[in-house]
Enzyme design. Structure first.
Site, PDB file in Angstrom:
ATOM      1  N   CYS A 137      15.363  80.196 -64.977  1.00  0.00           N
ATOM      2  CA  CYS A 137      15.466  78.792 -65.380  1.00  0.00           C
ATOM      3  C   CYS A 137      16.894  78.370 -65.689  1.00  0.00           C
ATOM      4  O   CYS A 137      17.165  77.176 -65.841  1.00  0.00           O
ATOM      5  CB  CYS A 137      14.578  78.526 -66.595  1.00  0.00           C
TER       6      CYS A 137
ATOM      7  N   HIS B  29      17.541  72.980 -73.907  1.00  0.00           N
ATOM      8  CA  HIS B  29      16.727  73.493 -72.808  1.00  0.00           C
ATOM      9  C   HIS B  29      15.237  73.399 -73.125  1.00  0.00           C
ATOM     10  O   HIS B  29      14.408  73.510 -72.213  1.00  0.00           O
ATOM     11  CB  HIS B  29      17.104  74.957 -72.536  1.00  0.00           C
TER      12      HIS B  29
ATOM     13  N   HIS C  48       9.579  70.798 -66.629  1.00  0.00           N
ATOM     14  CA  HIS C  48      10.631  71.800 -66.493  1.00  0.00           C
ATOM     15  C   HIS C  48      10.852  72.083 -65.011  1.00  0.00           C
ATOM     16  O   HIS C  48       9.980  72.641 -64.337  1.00  0.00           O
ATOM     17  CB  HIS C  48      10.192  73.066 -67.234  1.00  0.00           C
TER      18      HIS C  48
END
Length: 1838
Positions: free
Chosen positions: A155, A288, A326
């Site tokens: 990620c 994040h 996400h």
């Protein structure tokens, strides 16, 4: 650490096509998470994800990629291509600027969804586009030569890629770095794995920092940013990246996926400490955090530890994942986009889904961090971006918004040149300029960008922004076939009235040029100030000042052309401007030009004060060229300005005579004051006076190039010698003494030259030049706007110019500058393949084909070619699936195509190969390159039962005698075939048997080996039966199906006795089929129409032997209702009077079952005073008959014989009529001695019949009933009609009779034609529908008529008489009811059921106080034509319940069948399958309570047939069955070449079918404008603007000739107005039977009754009723309107209308018929509860038709809405409107003027012409010819 600057950005994020749309969604707090691309919660996957728009779109043409390559390309690469291009555009840099510097590419990518498919499935693409190769493809396309790498750290991939790019920039490895990230969600199996790990939120909601956090939501994203370290070469900078750093967690006891707060805190502390950044200066942190239980608290803890210690106020934090999900590999870049937009707008958007803080995040509860849940202003400071991956990689970046004070000079006008990909992109750029017209820096950025220079964008344009007037002007060029050369023509400055504008000084190039000239001039004479002279104007200057100013201004304009990179081919001077021409050519420099201008000016000024001024006069005159040189010796021509415009000098002594001569010759003149006769021999003394000084200036003369033409020389372009090319004193002397004859030189230039006419006189008339050139001259006058327009026009010609020099802007611009990437609009008309989710679950992507080869051993013996190929095809398929050479599986071969006739039998054996494709379920038999046989197949699973078609007569014993004549055997053939342990021999023998009787090709085959082998164990001899009607041939469990024609005996000619009826035209058609014991099909055609004399009714009897018909005048009193009653009435009269010959006082027994024919028999028999008996097994039927006929004795069916014998005292009845084949013996027993038993059906072969008494057994031929009627005289017909209209039968029509399907007749089709159809065409369809299926006449019909004819074809296509081709037998009961006749099921009695157990299938909804008069006055019973289906039919009845006192709507079940008791009514063979049956779903309908306010009156019923469960079409199947087509907006309607071209706008359907006949009749070029899937539908102006641009693509310049048909009249009017607004000419505007008032009137009446809130609902429902009328008759529009209004959403309303178009909803006028249908429906339910069949291709096709109709209905409603909203705002068409309309006034709610109110829409006249025909038909045939002729006359007059 050096700063890195972010100079460009582009993105595609969920529900956001660009960064501007993304910001708008964020600031509005929208949830960008939607549904998935696969079935909801597939395999436990979450139901919601964040998806980008238009994932299947790509502009392949721009990137020069082939179709096969694009289809098989990784979808991620497609989006990266486009987004990276958008990023380059956004930076303001050109692509060559990046290519000429070292540019690197850093690609972040995570899960390679499509790689597994690309590397395992078959492809014909030569490209490999897997994730490791994508970066290479991008580098190759953009021609970048710096570092390249693909980064995957989970990620945090994109932030890791950013860190690598920054590191390489700092190391000097590259000057620019493009960082891109991509994440697409194609593979649901990845979701399953993440669900197993507990990473995803099961509800699909992103609850970041919230107490509900339970996992993240996956999202898609494509982002690209451009970085550089050298700010000086940037055109714009968003942010400076102060520092960026990454690290890794290392070992963690919790596991690799668990984040580490200490590791993140250490990373952040390091980056802030080494850059000496005070944490109090951090304004905002973009975290994040993804909404996971573990990740959010850990990251928040790290942020608090690193950034909140010692902080004075809470730290603002947020996360973009709450809004979009996400995006994994793109997560860091998506957060960066948010940070960029925050910095640009100075606002932090709100974070959604934050309601209750996560209790595990201490920083929130302690007040150290604050989640931005409401929009807040951004304070000055740093923006931090944090990111981490579940593999342990962390990243953090510190950003600073780039701010810069921009200073620039005010200007009045700015130029922006454009390269646009399409019209949408052009419109977006124009809109951008309009919004930013006051921001010179923003326009400068756009002018520098790749949008202004990209050669792959074919549409060119330029925009001039006027800063003071707040307006813009723009021009577009779409097609450039020839790029001309550019020549400059510098006009003379001596004889023109000079007027250079001070606005020229706003041009930086011109200003610098004037300053450079001023420096030279200052050294000569300080009194000359060019800027002051330009400001005060030439009129206030002396002659010498004017000359110097003119030459300097021309030099400034030439410098502007040069610095604008205009590719000037050559230059032409004129008079003194030849000095500037020399400057452009390079043979003179600036100083020489300025000094020469000063010298000449001073000399002229001195001479003007001498007697020269008194000796000569100078005039500007207009005169024919042949006369100008004949004015005598006292005249000199000084300059030729145009074809007939000259400057002359006249000796004052002879002035009067010369001027009189000019006047006499028709010319005119005006004196030019203060002018000397320069450019003539009269000025030799003046010229010689400056020789010495001029030679000093020209002391080192240079040669002119061939690209400078001189008017003082006598040679043409390209022919001068070197001697004469020297620009010295001699040359200058010739210039000053030679006339400036500019026109004489123009003809020497190439015709394709584009001439730029630079003229300081500001005269802009291009007619002044000789019409020699293909391109019109580009005029540049002495003002800034004219200069900008000149450059724009050169750009339009196809030359790439630079406008950067026109802007005095200091780059780079700061973060406040608007983004350019949203301006890019790709050509996304094509859709490209996207992997479907089932592909990821297929373990074998493609079959590895091993061809099967025919073996010689198996084909020994004598066999047919077809038999050999079929046998081996079966074996090959079986071997492919079961890995065995034996035939074991049940199989079906279908869609077989044969070419085997061309091959000899000897060539077949052992040389043929069979290819079996298991994926597509197809097979091909090949011999070399020749295909012998191809087709498709279905193979059954071992436990699956093979369903074979049923053949009538197959179960009869072969030796049993059939009743009837020999002709019966023509269509039924039998034999025996012995099984010899060989499928090849058995198949070959059956083929030989079938080919003896059938000629058509074999196209289908079934085989069930398991069941077949069981049968042959009992008996090796198998019965083979061939049925000629269907082409079915069966032996054992092998069935062959051969195509057959409708005509079964082609050798026998049919007698035709129509007496000229073939020429009649039919408007109403009813087709009946009549069942008779006679062989063959008997059809009856009844119609209403007209012949050459009068309107008629006709009836035609069609049998296998003859066609007989008769017509009767409509004046006899016929009505459509009479035609509906006629067939059952004819049959009843025939049975009673012609067959039974019944007499008064006799007894008549009508045996069950009961239908309309039986009811009519009772009514007629009662008129004959006959005693009538009948029976039924059902109590409901008995009650209905008793109510209808009180005089009829109705007895129970259970004890029929006993009851009838009792009532007739044991004698029986004189006449017994029976319609079914069962219980034949009982009918004989009930017939009296010497009585008549009339059996309309032969007895069942299984029933043993014994004649116990002397009675007559009559089997009537019912076809003779119709023939008998046809033979009647007109007088007899009139009497027949009178009896039917006035007898008891007439009363039955008021009770809901006749039915469309009876025991012996069926109304197969009823059609109303909008335009009468010839009877001969109808007969050809009926006689052989297979042959005539593609009849050309049908293709040319109106759409509604073509639908009716196709429906007729479907109704009469050959079918077996009493069975369905693939239907299961309805019963296995012996001697109980005949399986051939489903109506015998009525003999099953009604069981007694508890009243508490109600049946759900039938409902009555009672509604009080409903009156028929409140709906439509006339009810058309044609809506009762639908054959009642065998499935349960819910019937909703609206009736008067005032007896119960009910004033509210209630829902009451009646005639209930308990669910638990249905099984007891099933045939035994179906009981065991009950568990597999799907539950029948009953449609629900809510009636609005508002309807109860209607007046009390007649009862009404609404009968709803249930729709079948819609077929679940997967996206892949839908794509397969409905391939996308790229429909053009403009379609040629003819092939004519004659101009002008006409453009016809479509009607409301959006299609051009109705306009094509008109186009074929016109002799001018004609185009049709049709609606496509990309046509805007938000308003009439938007549609008109879109079509206007499409028209301009075909025809760039006017005049435009527009035609609007019906609804298209709106659009045509608006297009004409828009054309005129932009300055284009409209040749004429023609409307075909349409106009705004006409349209508004159609819908305004219904809307008037609605409130303001209900207005759109009423309009929507009214539109749907109009849509319904295109497919079916609408009997009661007000009732249907009320029902539609009760449904709250448009999809629900559309579904009901679609059911009505398919005949599943009908409206009945009275409850009597409803009760009858309820009873009949219940009877059918008892015996026909069958297992649901699997959907086949026909079901899919029907569902696709439904889908298309649904889309058509949506478009129809949308068109009505935008049409209704379109009103006259005061804008009018400047001209006349021509209205061509039909003569008949349509029934409109309120009258409208003859001109349809069009006078309000134009300034001219409305010319109305009338034509015959209807709204649809007046454009065809003779009517259409008249319309076409009128249109052509109008165009000629225009």
């Amino acid at each position: 650490m050096y700063e890195t600057f972010l100079t460009g950005v582009a993105s595609r994020l969920p529900e956001s096509e660009n960064i501007d749309e993304f910001w708008e969604n964020l600031i509005l707090g929208k949830d960008l998470i939607r549904g998935t691309r696969w079935p909801r919660e597939l395999h436990g996957t979450p139901p919601r994800v964040g998806l980008i728009k238009n994932i299947d779109k790509f502009d392949a043409e721009y990137f020069n990629l082939e179709e096969n390559e694009v289809h098989h390309m990784n979808p991620m690469l497609r989006h990266l291509y486009e987004v990276c291009c958008e990023c380059v555009v956004d930076s303001g840099l050109s692509l060559p600027a990046l290519q000429n510097n070292t540019t690197g590419l850093y690609l972040a990518c995570f899960l390679p969804d499509s790689d597994a498919l690309e590397t395992s499935r078959e492809t014909i693409s030569k490209l490999c586009t897997t994730v490791p190769m994508m970066a290479g493809h991008l580098m190759e396309y953009f021609s970048f030569n710096g570092p390249m790498m693909t980064v995957d750290t989970g990620c945090s991939s994109s932030l890791s890629a950013l860190e690598m790019a920054v590191s390489d920039l700092n190391a000097g490895k590259c000057q620019f770095a493009m960082v891109a990230g991509v994440n697409l969600l194609l593979n649901p199996s990845y979701f399953q794995q993440m669900v197993q790990l507990g990473m995803l939120n099961p509800s699909g909601h992103s609850n970041v920092f919230d107490a509900k956090a339970g996992g993240y939501v996956r999202a898609e994203g494509v982002v690209a940013v451009l970085l550089t370290r050298n700010v000086t070469i940037c055109k714009r900078v968003y942010l400076s990246m102060i520092d960026i750093l990454t690290n890794c967690d290392g070992f963690k006891s919790e596991g690799i996926t668990f984040p580490n707060s200490q590791s993140q805190a250490n990373l952040m502390s390091t980056i802030y400490n080494r850059n000496d950044i005070d944490v109090n200066n951090v304004a905002y942190v973009e975290a994040h955090s993804t909404g996971t239980k573990a990740g959010d608290p850990v990251e928040a803890s790290g942020i608090v530890q690193a950034l909140c210690e010692g902080r004075h106020k809470p730290l603002l934090v947020g996360s973009v994942k709450a809004s979009m999900g996400h995006s994994e590999a793109t997560a860091g870049l998506a957060s960066l986009v948010k940070c960029i937009m925050i910095a640009r707008h100075g606002t932090i958007p709100p974070q959604i889904n934050f309601n209750s803080p996560n209790p595990k995040i201490d920083g929130i509860s302690q007040g150290k961090i604050k989640v931005v849940d409401k929009a807040m202003p951004l304070t000055d400071g740093y923006i931090s971006l944090n990111c981490f991956g579940y593999g342990g990689a962390n990243g953090h970046a510190v950003l600073k918004p780039y701010r810069k004070q921009q200073t620039y000079k005010d200007v009045t006008h700015s130029l922006v040149t454009i390269h646009a990909r399409n019209e949408r992109e052009m419109e977006s750029i124009v809109d951008f300029v309009r919004k930013n017209r006051k921001s010179v820096s923003s326009l400068a950025l756009l002018s520098n960008s790749w949008l202004s220079h990209d050669p792959k964008r074919p549409i060119r344009g330029y925009i001039i922004a006027e800063h003071q007037n707040n307006g813009i002007s723009h021009k577009v060029s779409k097609h450039i076939s020839l790029i001309p050369s550019v020549w400059l023509l510098l006009r003379d400055v001596m004889f023109e009235k000079l007027a250079p504008s001070p606005s020229l000084l706003e041009n930086p190039v011109f200003r610098r040029s004037i300053q450079a000239s001023q420096e030279i001039l200052t050294r000569i004479d300080e009194t000359f100030q060019l800027t002051q002279m330009l400001t005060k104007g030439p009129a206030a200057c002396q002659i010498n000042e004017r000359i110097v100013l003119a030459i300097s201004s021309l030099i400034g304009l030439v410098d502007t052309v040069t610095e604008g990179n205009v590719p000037v081919q050559g230059v032409v001077g004129c008079g003194l401007s030849e000095i500037v021409a020399g400057y452009k050519d390079g043979c003179l420099d600036r100083e020489q030009c300025v000094r020469l201008a000063y010298l000449i000016g001073q000399q002229i000024e001195a001479c003007s004060k001498t007697d020269h001024q008194g000796r000569y006069s100078v005039y500007k005159t207009t005169l024919n060229p042949e006369d100008i040189y004949c004015l005598g010796p006292f005249t000199r021509v000084l300059s030729v300005i145009g074809q007939d415009t000259f400057v002359i000098a006249v000796d004052n002594k002879h002035k009067d005579g010369v001027l009189k001569t000019i006047h006499d010759k028709g010319g005119y003149y005006s004196e030019l004051k203060d002018r000397l006769p320069l450019c003539s021999d009269w000025m030799e003394g003046l010229v010689d006076g400056i020789e010495e000084q001029a030679q000093e200036i020209l002391n080192s003369p240079k040669c002119r190039s061939k690209n400078m033409l001189s008017l003082s020389q006598d040679y043409a372009y390209g022919c001068q010698s070197r001697v004469k090319s020297l620009l010295d004193w001699d040359y200058l002397r010739r210039v000053l003494l030679t006339p400036a004859t500019v026109t004489s030189l123009m003809a020497t230039l190439p015709a394709d030259t584009s001439l730029v006419d630079i003229n300081l006189s500001r005269l802009t008339d291009p007619k002044r030049l000789e019409k020699h050139f293909v391109f019109d001259p580009i005029v540049c006058a002495g003002d800034l706007k004219s200069v900008l327009r000149m450059l724009g026009e050169i750009h339009l010609l196809g030359h790439d110019i630079s406008t950067q020099c026109l802007y005095d802007v200091s780059f780079p611009l700061d973060v406040s500058a608007p983004s350019l990437s949203p301006l890019v609009k790709w050509n996304h008309s094509e859709s490209w393949l996207i992997p479907e989710w089932p592909e990821f679950y297929c373990r074998v992507k493609d079959d590895v084909e091993v061809p099967y080869t025919i073996s010689d051993l198996e084909t020994e013996g004598i066999h047919s070619k077809q038999g050999v190929l079929l046998y081996h095809a079966l074996i090959a398929i079986n071997e492919k699936h079961n890995k065995t050479h034996e035939l074991t599986s049940g199989m079906e071969l279908l869609d077989m195509v044969w070419t085997v006739e061309e091959i000899d039998h000897e060539d077949i054996d052992s040389t043929d190969s069979i290819h079996v494709q298991t994926g597509g379920k197809s097979f091909v038999v090949e011999k070399g390159e020749t295909v012998l046989l191809s087709g498709k197949y279905r193979i059954y699973e071992p436990e699956e039962k093979v369903i074979l078609p049923k053949i009538p007569g197959y179960d009869l014993d072969v030796n049993e005698n059939l009743k009837g004549g020999d002709e019966d055997r023509v269509f039924m053939q039998k034999t025996e075939i012995t099984w010899e342990d060989s499928w090849l021999d058995f198949l070959d023998t059956l083929l030989e048997f079938s080919m003896q009787w059938l000629d058509g090709p074999l196209f289908r085959m079934w085989v069930d080996p398991a069941s077949h082998m069981k049968k042959i164990k009992d008996c090796a001899n198998l019965l083979a039966v061939l049925e000629g009607n269907t082409g079915l041939c069966k032996a054992g469990d092998l069935v062959l199906h051969t195509k057959v024609s409708q005509s079964r005996n082609k050798d026998r000619e049919k007698a035709v006795k129509l007496n000229g009826m073939e020429n009649s035209k039919v408007s109403l058609l009813m087709l009946y089929t009549i069942e008779s014991v006679a062989p063959g099909n008997h059809r009856v055609l009844m119609y209403q129409g007209e012949n050459a004399k009068e309107e008629v009714n006709g009836i035609i009897s069609i049998t296998d032997d003859e066609i007989v018909g008769q017509e009767f005048p409509l004046s006899m009193g016929w009505s459509p209702e009479d035609l509906e009653q006629l067939i059952p009435y004819i049959l009843a009269v025939h049975l009673l009077l012609d067959v039974a010959k019944i007499k008064e006082n006799q007894t008549l027994l009508i045996m069950p079952p009961i239908d309309t024919l039986c009811i009519y028999l009772m009514a007629i028999a009662n008129e004959l005073e006959v005693s009538i008996f009948t029976s039924s097994f059902d109590a409901e039927i008995r009650n209905v008959i008793s109510n209808l006929f009180p005089y009829v004795r109705v007895v129970a069916g259970e004890r029929l014989e006993q009851n009838i014998k009792t009532l007739t005292q044991g004698e029986g009845c004189d006449v017994v009529i029976k319609f079914t084949s069962s219980d034949f013996q009982s009918a004989i027993n009930l017939t009296s001695a010497n009585g008549k038993l009339i059996c309309c059906t032969l007895p069942s072969p299984r029933e043993e019949v014994t004649l116990t008494k002397d009675c007559s057994l009559i089997v009537p031929d019912l076809s003779k009933a119709v023939n008998s009627y046809i033979q009647k005289s007109p007088q007899e017909i009139q009497l027949f009609l009178y009896n039917m209209q006035n007898g008891s039968v007439a009363e039955m029509s008021r009770e809901g009779f006749p039915e469309v399907q009876g025991l012996k007749y069926v109304l197969a089709d009823r059609s109303n034609f909008t335009r009468p159809v010839e009877l001969s065409q109808v007969l050809s369809i009926i006689e052989d529908p297979i042959v005539n299926l593609s009849n050309q006449g049908i293709a040319e019909m109106m759409e509604a008529d073509a639908i009716a004819m196709h429906r007729l074809q479907t109704a009469i296509t050959t079918k077996p008489k009493d069975f369905l081709l693939l239907a299961n037998d309805s019963s296995d009961k012996e001697n109980q009811f005949d399986s051939f006749n489903p109506l015998n099921i009525a003999q099953v009695p009604t069981p007694k059921l508890p009243t508490s157990e109600a049946r759900d299938e039938i409902k009555l909804i009672y509604l009080p106080e409903v009156s028929l008069q409140d709906y439509d006055e006339v009810f058309n019973s044609s809506t009762e034509e639908c054959v009642t289906p065998f499935l349960p039919t819910p019937i909703i009845t609206i009736t008067d319940e005032t007896d119960t006192g009910s004033k509210v709507i209630t829902s009451t079940p009646v005639h209930g069948l308990a669910v638990g008791q249905r099984k007891n009514l099933m045939p035994p063979s179906l009981k065991e399958t009950t568990g597999k049956m799907a539950q029948l779903t009953i449609p629900r309908l809510t009636i609005p309570s508002a309807i109860s306010s209607f007046k009390k009156g007649t009862k009404m019923s609404l009968i709803i047939y249930p729709s079948p469960t819609p077929l679940a079409l997967t996206p892949a199947l839908k794509t397969l069955l409905t391939p996308q087509t790229n429909e053009p907006t403009i379609v040629p309607l003819n092939e004519e070449e004659k101009q002008p071209a006409m453009f016809c706008v479509h009607p409301i359907t959006g299609k051009l079918k109705l306009l094509k006949p008109l186009g074929s009749l016109l002799q001018y070029r004609c185009y049709g404008i049709q609606r496509t899937h990309i046509t805007p539908q938000d308003s009439i102006p938007s549609v008109a603007s879109y079509y206007k641009n499409a028209v301009q693509m075909y025809q760039e310049n006017g005049p435009y000739f527009l035609i609007g048909y019906s609804f298209g009249s709106f659009i045509a009017i608006e297009m004409a107005i828009q054309f005129q607004e932009q300055g284009s000419k409209v040749g004429c505007l023609i409307l075909l039977d349409g106009g705004p008032a006409y349209f508004h009137n159609q819908f305004s009446h219904g809307v008037q009754a609605a409130s303001k809130e209900e207005e759109m609902d009423y309009l929507e429902c009214g539109a749907l009723i109009n849509f319904l009328q295109m497919y079916a008759a609408v009997p009661s529009t007000k009732l249907i309107l009320k029902i539609l209004l009760s449904l709250k959403t448009l999809p629900e309303r559309i579904d009901l209308i679609l059911d009505m178009t398919f005949g599943r909803v009908i409206v009945s006028p009275n409850p009597a018929k409803s009760r009858w249908l309820i009873a009949k429906q219940k009877i059918k339910m008892k015996g026909f509860i069958t297992p649901p069949k699997m959907y086949g291709f026909s079901d899919a096709a029907e569902e696709l038709v439904r889908l298309k109709r649904r889309e058509a209905a949506k478009d129809f409603v949308t068109s009505v809405k935008i049409g209704y909203k379109y009103r006259n705002t005061g804008q009018k068409f400047q001209g006349d409107i021509h209205l061509l309309r039909i003569k008949t006034d349509l029934p409109l709610p309120t009258p409208i003027p003859m001109d349809y109110g069009l006078k309000d829409w134009c300034t001219g006249n409305v010319n109305v012409r009338f034509y015959n025909g209807t709204h649809e038909s007046f454009l065809k045939d003779d009517d259409g010819k008249a319309v076409a002729k009128e249109i052509m006359e109008i165009i000629k007059d225009c």
